[in-house]
Design a protein around this motif. Structure first.
Motif, mmCIF file in Angstrom:
data_model
loop_
_atom_site.group_PDB
_atom_site.id
_atom_site.type_symbol
_atom_site.label_atom_id
_atom_site.label_comp_id
_atom_site.label_asym_id
_atom_site.label_seq_id
_atom_site.Cartn_x
_atom_site.Cartn_y
_atom_site.Cartn_z
ATOM 1 N N GLN A 1 14.579 8.224 12.983
ATOM 2 C CA GLN A 1 15.695 9.024 12.441
ATOM 3 C C GLN A 1 16.933 8.143 12.319
ATOM 4 O O GLN A 1 17.594 8.108 11.282
ATOM 5 C CB GLN A 1 16.057 10.175 13.393
ATOM 6 N N SER B 1 11.041 9.545 17.014
ATOM 7 C CA SER B 1 12.436 9.908 16.730
ATOM 8 C C SER B 1 13.375 8.715 16.473
ATOM 9 O O SER B 1 14.336 8.872 15.718
ATOM 10 C CB SER B 1 12.983 10.776 17.867
ATOM 11 N N VAL C 1 18.734 17.378 19.314
ATOM 12 C CA VAL C 1 18.925 18.528 18.420
ATOM 13 C C VAL C 1 19.743 19.615 19.113
ATOM 14 O O VAL C 1 19.709 19.769 20.334
ATOM 15 C CB VAL C 1 17.573 19.130 17.946
ATOM 16 N N ARG D 1 2.780 6.670 25.855
ATOM 17 C CA ARG D 1 3.327 7.265 27.078
ATOM 18 C C ARG D 1 2.495 6.807 28.262
ATOM 19 O O ARG D 1 1.256 6.834 28.202
ATOM 20 C CB ARG D 1 3.259 8.795 27.022
ATOM 21 N N ALA E 1 15.650 18.287 12.080
ATOM 22 C CA ALA E 1 14.641 17.272 12.408
ATOM 23 C C ALA E 1 13.468 17.961 13.088
ATOM 24 O O ALA E 1 13.607 19.043 13.654
ATOM 25 C CB ALA E 1 15.230 16.212 13.330
ATOM 26 N N PHE E 2 12.307 17.320 12.984
ATOM 27 C CA PHE E 2 11.140 17.841 13.711
ATOM 28 C C PHE E 2 10.233 16.681 14.108
ATOM 29 O O PHE E 2 10.274 15.609 13.515
ATOM 30 C CB PHE E 2 10.364 18.855 12.866
ATOM 31 N N GLN F 1 2.486 10.657 16.157
ATOM 32 C CA GLN F 1 3.451 11.703 15.827
ATOM 33 C C GLN F 1 3.880 11.533 14.374
ATOM 34 O O GLN F 1 3.657 10.481 13.762
ATOM 35 C CB GLN F 1 4.712 11.576 16.690
ATOM 36 N N HIS G 1 8.276 8.007 21.232
ATOM 37 C CA HIS G 1 8.235 9.021 20.167
ATOM 38 C C HIS G 1 8.664 8.364 18.854
ATOM 39 O O HIS G 1 9.101 7.209 18.848
ATOM 40 C CB HIS G 1 9.127 10.234 20.502
ATOM 41 N N GLU H 1 7.497 12.167 12.490
ATOM 42 C CA GLU H 1 8.882 12.603 12.575
ATOM 43 C C GLU H 1 9.334 13.067 11.197
ATOM 44 O O GLU H 1 8.874 12.524 10.180
ATOM 45 C CB GLU H 1 9.742 11.395 13.009
HETATM 46 N N1 DAH Z 1 10.660 13.201 19.965
HETATM 47 C C1 DAH Z 1 10.236 14.395 20.636
HETATM 48 C C2 DAH Z 1 9.078 14.081 21.564
HETATM 49 O O1 DAH Z 1 8.337 13.238 21.307
HETATM 50 C C3 DAH Z 1 9.800 15.443 19.672
HETATM 51 C C4 DAH Z 1 10.917 16.020 18.852
HETATM 52 C C5 DAH Z 1 11.582 17.151 19.261
HETATM 53 C C6 DAH Z 1 11.271 15.438 17.644
HETATM 54 C C7 DAH Z 1 12.567 17.716 18.509
HETATM 55 C C8 DAH Z 1 12.290 15.982 16.879
HETATM 56 C C9 DAH Z 1 12.922 17.164 17.324
HETATM 57 O O2 DAH Z 1 12.668 15.472 15.724
HETATM 58 O O3 DAH Z 1 13.888 17.709 16.549
HETATM 59 O O4 DAH Z 1 8.909 14.727 22.554
#
Ligand code: DAH
Length: 341
Positions: free
Chosen positions: A177, A174, A255, A198, A309-310, A212, A172, A214
């Motif tokens: 971050q 993430s 999170v 993956r 975060a997302f 993705q 991912h 982030e």
């Molecule tokens: N990294 C997670 C994934 O790939 C997705 C994710 C979920 C990113 C919640 C985030 C978050 O920043 O807050 O499944």
């Protein structure tokens, strides 16, 4: 018919033939027939010996005059035809050197790149920085620093391609971050688009490689209201219209609280199709407030700072946006698919 009349008759006959001659070959044939060694006019001069001197003189002069006239006409006709032929050639081979060269056909950006750039522009306009992270990642950044310890079941949620040296292909975006916070410190508003991997079964909605994006904002007193504001701004900009969304609690170790933001499937308008696994909804935007543990791992004091975060599924978003029902098309390299964008 006396000799003079014969010469005049031949003259007019050749002049007429010449007028009809429309090719260089035809002109040459007239020349051979009239002026050639075995031509009609030469035949006549062969009989001159039999003539009395006076007559021979006048006939010879007349013959020469006719020969010169025919020669001049032959040349003129030839020049005429040649210039007509040249004109025709110039016309047919005419080339406009000022016209733009045909060259290769213009290409277009990959649909995922187009969506990515649009979202980058949006977030840059909102004051976010665009960051990159490595695709070959360490276990620390991909898991530990995101509060996913070795024995945590969350690791099994992300089937990982492990490298022999203990590193891995990031599962991912993430990890960026943590890298972003380490490098730039708070306050920080960043997004990090990129490729993730993956180790999973490939089907119309799953690929081993996808994109993705982030996003993270760390500042003082960041709340869920900030998160919702930015997510709504993001989605209305991407779809250029209102999309139906729903928020569910979601679990991600990095999170707390965590949410799952789903949008109603645009392909089937909620009726159920392979992309939404017949559910009518597509998981698009997991998000939440940054877990204090992640801030600590990143060297940031959670007493002073917090954030949201997302993790946006960029590939999935492009599928929704363009109505693409098979994720495998993106990396197929099929030009019939790519030329549509
Ligand atoms: N990294 C997670 C994934 O790939 C997705 C994710 C979920 C990113 C919640 C985030 C978050 O920043 O807050 O499944």
């Amino acid at each position: 018919m006396d000799l003079d009349q014969t010469i005049s008759a031949l003259h007019s006959a050749f002049v007429a033939q010449l007028d009809r001659a429309s090719t260089l070959e035809a002109i040459e044939a007239v020349r051979v027939e009239a002026l050639g060694r075995k031509g009609k006019l030469s035949e006549i001069s062969k009989n001159f010996g039999k003539l009395p001197p006076e007559e021979r003189k006048t006939a010879g002069a007349r013959l020469n005059q006719v020969k010169q006239d025919l020669e001049a006409r032959l040349e003129a006709r030839k020049a005429d035809l040649q210039s007509t032929a040249l004109d025709a050639q110039l016309e047919s081979e005419w080339l406009d050197l000022t016209a733009p060269a045909p060259g290769p056909r213009p290409g277009s950006l990959h649909p995922v790149t187009q969506v990515q750039r649009e979202i980058e522009d949006l977030f840059v306009s909102l004051g976010f920085t665009v960051l990159d992270g490595p695709e070959v990642e360490t276990e620390f950044y991909n898991f530990d620093a995101l509060n996913i310890p070795a024995d945590h079941p969350a690791r099994d949620m992300q089937d990982t391609f492990w490298l022999k040296d203990g590193r891995l292909l990031r599962t991912h975006t993430s990890p960026v971050q943590v890298r972003g916070l380490e490098k730039l410190g708070p306050p920080l508003k960043m997004i990090a688009p990129g490729r993730v991997f993956r180790n999973e079964e490939v089907d119309p909605s799953h690929e081993h490689t996808f994109y993705q994006l982030e996003g993270m904002m760390v500042d003082r007193d960041v709340s869920v209201a900030h998160l919702i504001y930015f997510m709504k701004t993001l989605l209305s900009a991407v779809f250029h219209r209102d999309v139906t969304v729903r928020l569910r609690p979601g679990f991600f170790p990095f999170v707390e609280p965590g949410f799952e933001l789903d949008i109603q499937c645009i392909i089937c308008a909620g009726k159920g199709c392979p992309v939404c696994k017949q559910s009518g909804w597509v998981e698009l935007l997991p998000c939440g407030l940054v877990n204090p543990a992640v801030l600590r791992y990143s060297g940031v004091d959670p007493e002073q700072w917090n954030g949201f975060a997302f993790g946006l599924g960029l590939t999935r978003l492009a599928m929704m946006r363009y109505g693409i029902d098979d994720i495998r098309l993106f990396s197929s390299g099929d030009l019939r698919f790519l030329r549509q964008f």
